[in-house]
Design an enzyme around this catalytic site. Structure first.
Site, PDB file in Angstrom:
ATOM      1  N   GLU A 166       0.850  -1.186   0.000  1.00 42.53           N
ATOM      2  CA  GLU A 166       0.000   0.000   0.000  1.00 42.53           C
ATOM      3  C   GLU A 166       0.890   1.243   0.000  1.00 42.53           C
ATOM      4  O   GLU A 166       1.878   1.310   0.750  1.00 42.53           O
ATOM      5  CB  GLU A 166      -0.890   0.007   1.242  1.00 42.53           C
ATOM      6  CG  GLU A 166      -1.705   1.287   1.430  1.00 42.53           C
ATOM      7  CD  GLU A 166      -2.558   1.257   2.694  1.00 42.53           C
ATOM      8  OE1 GLU A 166      -2.880   0.151   3.163  1.00 42.53           O
ATOM      9  OE2 GLU A 166      -2.899   2.337   3.211  1.00 42.53           O
ATOM     10  N   GLU A 171      -2.654  11.282   3.356  1.00 40.49           N
ATOM     11  CA  GLU A 171      -3.701  11.080   4.349  1.00 40.49           C
ATOM     12  C   GLU A 171      -3.708  12.292   5.265  1.00 40.49           C
ATOM     13  O   GLU A 171      -2.664  12.874   5.560  1.00 40.49           O
ATOM     14  CB  GLU A 171      -3.462   9.832   5.189  1.00 40.49           C
ATOM     15  CG  GLU A 171      -3.681   8.528   4.474  1.00 40.49           C
ATOM     16  CD  GLU A 171      -3.478   7.347   5.410  1.00 40.49           C
ATOM     17  OE1 GLU A 171      -4.471   6.781   5.874  1.00 40.49           O
ATOM     18  OE2 GLU A 171      -2.305   7.005   5.677  1.00 40.49           O
TER      19      GLU A 171
END
Length: 287
Positions: A166, A171
């Site tokens: 990932e 974020e």
């Protein structure tokens, strides 16, 4: 170049993707869109780079999501998409207008959840191995909001997470003064456990919701570098054999989660609806 650091945790975090068989009826694609304020200020990245070719872009023109590139993931996922998130993802919470993608998080009761939002992916449609990726976007704000622009290994359905790898390009977690900070992280599997390595950068003033910023990675066979507004703030050496996940193809995921293990739940200070606004995503690769 920083050495990578391993963190082994027993719980799944943002990287878990669950497939939901629960869907909702097609929507109009314009949730509260007439109320959305789109900033006119912020950083803009170049349309080209020396020695590189633009291999794919989505400028989000027109009035609907390009379904030849994107798919909606809907529902509540397994264990709140692996993170105890609170939202139900619906296609109706995605709109495309005025040259922008808008993902809207709303406080509304739907199918057992008190919140709705959207999550779109390019799995089996657009996947990439290496290059420079630029995403120009404005974040939502408020306690409990968790917007993300990220990627999963294209072999996710066969090997699962975290073995697929990932890459979190961006974020942000909302509330408590945290909306000025961008996080860039990778997750992978090492000796049967999840490992992660992350970095962050905080603005000197304002928040990521005030205006557009460009979130980027430069990714090749030996490293991944994270940038905001073309300023590098994090890097990982991916040459160790156990990081082989990052020498394979990945697809995109754009979403706004509500609640979850990292940001915590919304509270009385959180206002809805909230919007993540994406101007463009561009993928460049070396000639």
């Amino acid at each position: 170049m920083k050495k990578f650091v391993l963190y082994f945790l027993p719980v799944l975090l943002f990287g878990f993707v669950g497939c939901s068989s629960e869907d909702d009826s097609p929507g109009t694609g314009t949730p509260d869109s007439s109320e959305v304020f789109i900033p006119t200020t912020g950083f803009t990245s170049p349309a080209s780079y020396p020695g590189m070719t633009l291999v794919w872009e989505d400028e989000f023109n027109g009035n609907s999501l390009d379904l030849s590139s994107w798919t909606h993931e809907t529902g509540r996922g397994q264990n709140g998409w692996g993170n105890n998130e609170l939202q139900h993802y619906r296609s109706q919470n995605t709109s495309v207008e005025r040259g922008h993608l808008i993902i809207t998080a709303k406080k509304e009761s739907f199918s057992g959840s008190e919140y709705t939002s959207s999550r779109i992916i390019t799995e089996n449609k657009k996947q990439f191995r290496y290059g420079r990726i630029d995403i120009r976007a404005v974040m939502p704000k408020g306690q409990g909001l968790w917007p993300a622009l990220w990627m999963l290994g294209a072999n996710f359905r066969t090997v699962g997470w975290p073995a697929c790898g990932e890459i979190d390009i961006m974020e942000m977690i909302g509330g408590q003064g945290r909306e000025k900070t961008v996080h860039g992280t990778v997750h992978w599997q090492h000796d049967g456990n999840r490992a992660q390595f992350g970095g962050e950068y905080s603005l000197t003033s304002g928040t990521l919701a005030d205006q557009f910023h460009v979130y980027s990675i430069e990714w090749d066979a030996t490293s991944i570098r994270w940038l905001i507004d073309n300023k590098q703030y994090h890097e990982i050496d991916t040459t160790p054999e156990q990081l082989d996940e990052f020498r394979r193809s990945f697809f995109f995921i754009f979403n706004v989660a509500v609640g979850g293990d990292w940001p915590g739940s919304p509270d009385s200070s959180t206002t809805f609806p909230q919007h993540m606004i994406v101007d463009y995503v561009r993928v460049f690769q070396k000639n």
